[in-house]
Design a protein around this motif. Sequence first.
Motif, mmCIF file in Angstrom:
data_model
loop_
_atom_site.group_PDB
_atom_site.id
_atom_site.type_symbol
_atom_site.label_atom_id
_atom_site.label_comp_id
_atom_site.label_asym_id
_atom_site.label_seq_id
_atom_site.Cartn_x
_atom_site.Cartn_y
_atom_site.Cartn_z
ATOM 1 N N PRO A 235 -56.214 46.552 14.102
ATOM 2 C CA PRO A 235 -54.951 46.422 14.674
ATOM 3 C C PRO A 235 -54.055 47.554 14.159
ATOM 4 C CG PRO A 235 -55.730 44.360 13.936
ATOM 5 C CD PRO A 235 -56.806 45.403 13.389
ATOM 6 N N GLY A 236 -53.231 47.946 15.209
ATOM 7 C CA GLY A 236 -52.315 49.102 14.717
ATOM 8 C C GLY A 236 -52.700 50.436 14.555
ATOM 9 N N HIS A 237 -54.261 50.775 14.654
ATOM 10 C CA HIS A 237 -54.717 51.958 14.538
ATOM 11 C C HIS A 237 -54.525 52.937 15.723
ATOM 12 C CE1 HIS A 237 -57.607 54.995 13.117
ATOM 13 N NE2 HIS A 237 -57.235 54.747 11.946
ATOM 14 N N HIS A 249 -64.386 58.649 15.580
ATOM 15 C CA HIS A 249 -64.502 58.219 14.155
ATOM 16 C C HIS A 249 -63.422 57.790 13.552
ATOM 17 C CE1 HIS A 249 -62.822 62.272 13.865
ATOM 18 N NE2 HIS A 249 -62.581 62.037 12.486
ATOM 19 N N ILE A 250 -63.600 57.443 12.507
ATOM 20 C CA ILE A 250 -62.455 56.749 11.553
ATOM 21 C C ILE A 250 -62.785 56.852 10.162
ATOM 22 C CG2 ILE A 250 -63.407 54.290 11.373
ATOM 23 C CD1 ILE A 250 -60.518 53.312 11.349
ATOM 24 N N THR A 251 -61.680 57.484 9.506
ATOM 25 C CA THR A 251 -62.077 57.803 8.035
ATOM 26 C C THR A 251 -61.249 56.852 6.930
ATOM 27 O OG1 THR A 251 -60.415 59.577 8.025
ATOM 28 C CG2 THR A 251 -62.917 60.190 8.369
ATOM 29 N N ASP A 252 -60.586 56.061 7.702
ATOM 30 C CA ASP A 252 -59.532 55.269 6.826
ATOM 31 C C ASP A 252 -59.675 53.745 7.426
ATOM 32 O OD1 ASP A 252 -58.489 55.443 9.402
ATOM 33 O OD2 ASP A 252 -56.477 55.870 8.731
ATOM 34 N N VAL A 297 -50.048 43.874 19.791
ATOM 35 C CA VAL A 297 -51.686 43.716 20.358
ATOM 36 C C VAL A 297 -52.490 43.817 19.728
ATOM 37 C CG1 VAL A 297 -52.754 44.119 22.438
ATOM 38 C CG2 VAL A 297 -50.434 44.056 22.781
ATOM 39 N N PHE A 298 -53.553 42.643 19.503
ATOM 40 C CA PHE A 298 -54.434 42.928 18.576
ATOM 41 C C PHE A 298 -55.853 43.481 19.515
ATOM 42 C CE2 PHE A 298 -51.914 40.247 16.187
ATOM 43 C CZ PHE A 298 -52.370 40.602 14.688
ATOM 44 N N PRO A 299 -56.738 44.195 18.927
ATOM 45 C CA PRO A 299 -57.861 44.775 19.617
ATOM 46 C C PRO A 299 -58.687 44.021 20.475
ATOM 47 C CG PRO A 299 -57.714 45.707 17.373
ATOM 48 C CD PRO A 299 -56.586 44.715 17.458
ATOM 49 N N VAL A 300 -58.783 42.689 19.828
ATOM 50 C CA VAL A 300 -59.756 41.721 20.647
ATOM 51 C C VAL A 300 -59.173 41.250 22.042
ATOM 52 C CG1 VAL A 300 -58.678 39.560 19.909
ATOM 53 C CG2 VAL A 300 -61.031 39.622 20.468
ATOM 54 N N GLN A 301 -57.733 41.372 21.953
ATOM 55 C CA GLN A 301 -56.929 41.213 23.403
ATOM 56 C C GLN A 301 -57.328 42.101 24.371
ATOM 57 O OE1 GLN A 301 -53.419 40.661 21.202
ATOM 58 N NE2 GLN A 301 -52.961 39.024 22.623
ATOM 59 N N MET A 302 -57.854 43.291 24.075
ATOM 60 C CA MET A 302 -58.112 44.501 24.845
ATOM 61 C C MET A 302 -59.289 44.610 25.603
ATOM 62 S SD MET A 302 -55.786 47.149 22.631
ATOM 63 C CE MET A 302 -55.871 48.657 23.498
#
Length: 321
Positions: A235-237, A249-252, A297-302
């Motif tokens: 969320p929010g990323h 990729h994600i490092t955080d 909006v939360f990821p699962v909603q996408m």
Amino acid sequence: MATAASSLTPSTSLPKPSRPFSISISQLPQVSLNFKKLNCSISCALKISRRTATSTATKASSMASSGITTVDQNNKKAVEVFDTEEELAVSLAKYTADLSDKFAKERGSFTVVVSGGSLIKSLRKLVQAPYVDSIDWSKWHVFWVDERVVPKDHPDSNYKLAFDGFLSKVPIPPGNVHAINDALSAEGAADDYETCLKHLVHTGVIEKSSVSGFPKFDLMLVGMGPDGHVASLFPGHPLLKENQKWVTHITDSPKPPPGRITFTFPVINSSSYIALVVCGAGKASQTALGKSQNSDVFPVQMVSPEGELKWFLDRDAASKL
């Protein structure tokens, strides 16, 4: 590429499902996805109501499959709720085996994407009778929707989780198990994995979506975090808005370990079939499913694929909807 050993576990009989409650959809969830080329909507307002023993028995006798299913034919989305995780696992195995047979016959291969967490446990019926002996495992190609950039024998590795609980128990050819290169950095591993996918699209192992231009996997088996995250899209990323790359990729990462690779939403949503498997009350908070008026909006909603989306929920998860 990683290797997977082959061994078979003892056969067990499938349990007879029971249904002490039912589910209905009174209003389909409204969710918007703002990608340049992908505009989707999902909505879901679920009600769960207790039934008497007589009503349950009558309902059970009229249902051909385990669980209670409600389908939105227009949007090709279904929600199936089970009284226990055991019943969910039985139905998920049949669902996966049926799709395996379909694509193996139609295409000569079956491309399956898995996640970590409790999903692998819910796939355990596939390594038991009748599926372990009836599925054509030689046609399977296995991928990961996300992976922690750690050694493959590390406790945090999604590969290790899948190998210990599933891959080591079925005869999928080692060359068909497509794990990340864990010797690279998170960025390097993501780029390398995308290169692998593009090669398999070029050779016809993976199809390409005529709608989005992204790889079109046959089946994506994914879970959901308590905050609604899917894969390693939180969320929010900023990665939620990535609509060019196949793998990033994600490092955080908000959850350790911080370094991960993940499929992007355009790839997830280009799938022919998505099974969103959610077990336990802790995996289905109301804010994660968009019920909080103050939440973004939360990821699962996408998650809204071109193909078909099916929710597999146990009673505990459904009680939070």
